[in-house]
Write a protein that holds these residues in place. Structure first.
Motif, short mmCIF file in Angstrom:
data_model
loop_
_atom_site.label_atom_id
_atom_site.label_comp_id
_atom_site.label_asym_id
_atom_site.label_seq_id
_atom_site.Cartn_x
_atom_site.Cartn_y
_atom_site.Cartn_z
N TYR A 1 49.51 34.17 40.77
CA TYR A 1 49.34 35.53 41.24
C TYR A 1 49.45 35.64 42.76
O TYR A 1 49.83 36.68 43.28
CB TYR A 1 48.00 36.10 40.76
CG TYR A 1 48.04 36.51 39.30
CD1 TYR A 1 48.93 37.47 38.86
CD2 TYR A 1 47.18 35.92 38.37
CE1 TYR A 1 48.98 37.84 37.52
CE2 TYR A 1 47.22 36.29 37.03
CZ TYR A 1 48.12 37.25 36.62
OH TYR A 1 48.16 37.62 35.29
N ALA A 2 49.13 34.55 43.47
CA ALA A 2 49.28 34.55 44.92
C ALA A 2 50.74 34.71 45.31
O ALA A 2 51.06 35.24 46.38
CB ALA A 2 48.72 33.27 45.51
N ASN A 3 51.62 34.28 44.42
CA ASN A 3 53.06 34.40 44.67
C ASN A 3 53.69 35.56 43.90
O ASN A 3 54.91 35.77 43.99
CB ASN A 3 53.77 33.09 44.28
CG ASN A 3 53.36 31.93 45.16
OD1 ASN A 3 53.42 32.02 46.38
ND2 ASN A 3 52.91 30.84 44.54
N ASN A 4 52.88 36.29 43.16
CA ASN A 4 53.37 37.44 42.39
C ASN A 4 52.37 38.59 42.55
O ASN A 4 51.71 39.00 41.60
CB ASN A 4 53.54 37.08 40.91
CG ASN A 4 54.63 36.03 40.69
OD1 ASN A 4 55.80 36.35 40.52
ND2 ASN A 4 54.23 34.77 40.68
N LEU A 5 52.27 39.08 43.78
CA LEU A 5 51.24 40.06 44.12
C LEU A 5 51.39 41.37 43.35
O LEU A 5 50.39 42.03 43.05
CB LEU A 5 51.25 40.34 45.62
CG LEU A 5 50.74 39.21 46.52
CD1 LEU A 5 50.75 39.64 47.98
CD2 LEU A 5 49.33 38.79 46.10
N ASP A 6 52.62 41.75 43.04
CA ASP A 6 52.81 43.00 42.30
C ASP A 6 52.15 42.93 40.93
O ASP A 6 51.58 43.92 40.46
CB ASP A 6 54.31 43.32 42.14
CG ASP A 6 54.93 43.79 43.45
OD1 ASP A 6 54.17 44.18 44.35
OD2 ASP A 6 56.17 43.75 43.57
N GLU A 7 52.23 41.77 40.29
CA GLU A 7 51.59 41.61 38.99
C GLU A 7 50.07 41.63 39.13
O GLU A 7 49.36 42.19 38.28
CB GLU A 7 52.05 40.31 38.32
CG GLU A 7 53.51 40.31 37.91
CD GLU A 7 53.89 39.07 37.14
OE1 GLU A 7 53.07 38.60 36.33
OE2 GLU A 7 55.01 38.56 37.33
N LEU A 8 49.58 41.01 40.20
CA LEU A 8 48.14 41.02 40.43
C LEU A 8 47.66 42.44 40.73
O LEU A 8 46.59 42.86 40.26
CB LEU A 8 47.78 40.09 41.59
CG LEU A 8 46.29 39.96 41.93
CD1 LEU A 8 45.49 39.51 40.72
CD2 LEU A 8 46.08 39.01 43.10
N LYS A 9 48.44 43.20 41.51
CA LYS A 9 48.08 44.59 41.80
C LYS A 9 48.01 45.41 40.52
O LYS A 9 47.14 46.28 40.38
CB LYS A 9 49.09 45.21 42.76
CG LYS A 9 48.97 44.75 44.19
CD LYS A 9 49.99 45.45 45.07
CE LYS A 9 49.90 44.95 46.52
NZ LYS A 9 50.91 45.62 47.39
N ALA A 10 48.91 45.14 39.58
CA ALA A 10 48.90 45.85 38.31
C ALA A 10 47.61 45.56 37.54
O ALA A 10 47.01 46.46 36.95
CB ALA A 10 50.12 45.48 37.48
N LEU A 11 47.17 44.30 37.57
CA LEU A 11 45.91 43.94 36.91
C LEU A 11 44.73 44.61 37.59
O LEU A 11 43.82 45.12 36.92
CB LEU A 11 45.72 42.42 36.93
CG LEU A 11 46.63 41.57 36.03
CD1 LEU A 11 46.29 40.10 36.20
CD2 LEU A 11 46.49 41.99 34.57
N VAL A 12 44.73 44.60 38.92
CA VAL A 12 43.65 45.24 39.68
C VAL A 12 43.62 46.73 39.38
O VAL A 12 42.55 47.32 39.17
CB VAL A 12 43.83 45.00 41.19
CG1 VAL A 12 42.87 45.86 41.99
CG2 VAL A 12 43.63 43.53 41.53
N ASN A 13 44.80 47.35 39.35
CA ASN A 13 44.88 48.78 39.06
C ASN A 13 44.29 49.10 37.69
O ASN A 13 43.50 50.05 37.55
CB ASN A 13 46.34 49.24 39.11
CG ASN A 13 46.49 50.72 38.81
OD1 ASN A 13 46.09 51.58 39.59
ND2 ASN A 13 47.06 51.03 37.65
N ASP A 14 44.66 48.33 36.69
CA ASP A 14 44.14 48.56 35.34
C ASP A 14 42.64 48.36 35.29
O ASP A 14 41.91 49.11 34.63
CB ASP A 14 44.82 47.63 34.33
CG ASP A 14 46.28 47.98 34.11
OD1 ASP A 14 46.68 49.11 34.45
OD2 ASP A 14 47.03 47.11 33.60
N SER A 15 42.16 47.33 36.00
CA SER A 15 40.73 47.02 35.99
C SER A 15 39.93 48.13 36.65
O SER A 15 38.92 48.60 36.11
CB SER A 15 40.48 45.69 36.71
OG SER A 15 39.10 45.39 36.77
N LEU A 16 40.38 48.57 37.83
CA LEU A 16 39.66 49.63 38.55
C LEU A 16 39.77 50.97 37.84
O LEU A 16 38.84 51.78 37.89
CB LEU A 16 40.18 49.74 39.98
CG LEU A 16 39.93 48.54 40.90
CD1 LEU A 16 40.50 48.81 42.29
CD2 LEU A 16 38.43 48.26 41.00
#
Length: 218
Positions: A55-70
């Motif tokens: 995820y450190a190298n795929n921030l867009d995917e991590l942002k999507a997870l954060v968005n869903d979580s929040l």
């Protein structure tokens, strides 16, 4: 006599259905704030544990997870209005909505950067929570455990809205994020001669990892 028996049968059937549905409705609407936060944290961490490098190298995917979580727990409209403070009253409905969207995105970006830059081992919701002082307000305390063993307290503030608990503020290591963002919005309005559109376009809240580690006294 049948015309009297039938309504009674229908009433009993309806009552039985209500009794069967009641536990399901109660579970959906009255999940405690602690349970909601705990489930959300555990679900989110289960998706990123062991995949930090990816995820450190795929921030867009991590942002999507954060968005869903929040999205599951945060009331961004309420938070946006709170951050605007006294300026909210004179803002147009379009400006209010636009700021809520901008604020949401900057918060997601900030949260995502923190996940990949802050060296932590565990996020845990405390077993002992403070008693609620109001029926429609609550707080949930948790801790972030850094890799060096340092423990940082985190407290979520929640409000009950339409039968669901939603996060409206967070205090991290004594720093009240809602108040900090509100002060930054106020300063931006002063710097831009109260030009709402300019402030919204340039909104970029600044709370660094170093500042959070140092902490505050909220």
């Amino acid at each position: 006599m049948m015309h009297k028996v039938f309504p009674v049968f229908v009433q009993r059937l309806a009552l039985a259905a209500m009794l069967l549905l009641a536990p399901l409705l109660a579970q959906a609407q009255t999940q405690s704030p602690e349970e909601m936060i705990r489930d959300n944290i555990e679900s989110f961490m289960s998706q990123i544990n062991g995949k930090e490098d990816y995820y450190a190298n795929n921030l867009d995917e991590l942002k999507a997870l954060v968005n869903d979580s929040l999205d599951d727990i945060a009331d961004f409209r309420y938070i946006g209005a709170s951050v605007m403070g006294s300026y909210f009253r004179n803002a147009t409905p379009e400006q209010r909505s636009r700021f809520a969207d901008v604020f949401r995105q900057t918060l997601i970006d900030t949260y995502t950067r923190g996940l990949v830059t802050f060296d932590y081992d565990e996020l845990r919701v405390l077993g002992q929570q403070r008693a609620q002082r109001h029926e429609d307000q609550a707080s949930v305390d948790m801790e972030v455990v850094a890799s060096n063993g340092q423990v940082y307290p985190v407290s979520y503030s929640l409000r009950l809205s339409d039968g669901q608990w939603r996060v409206v503020n967070v205090i991290v290591n004594g720093i009240n994020l809602g108040l900090t963002f509100r002060n930054q919005f106020d300063q931006a309005m002063r710097d831009n001669n109260r030009d709402y559109d300019a402030v919204i376009r340039g909104w970029a809240p600044e709370i660094g990892v170093d500042e959070l580690e140092q902490g505050g006294d909220a």
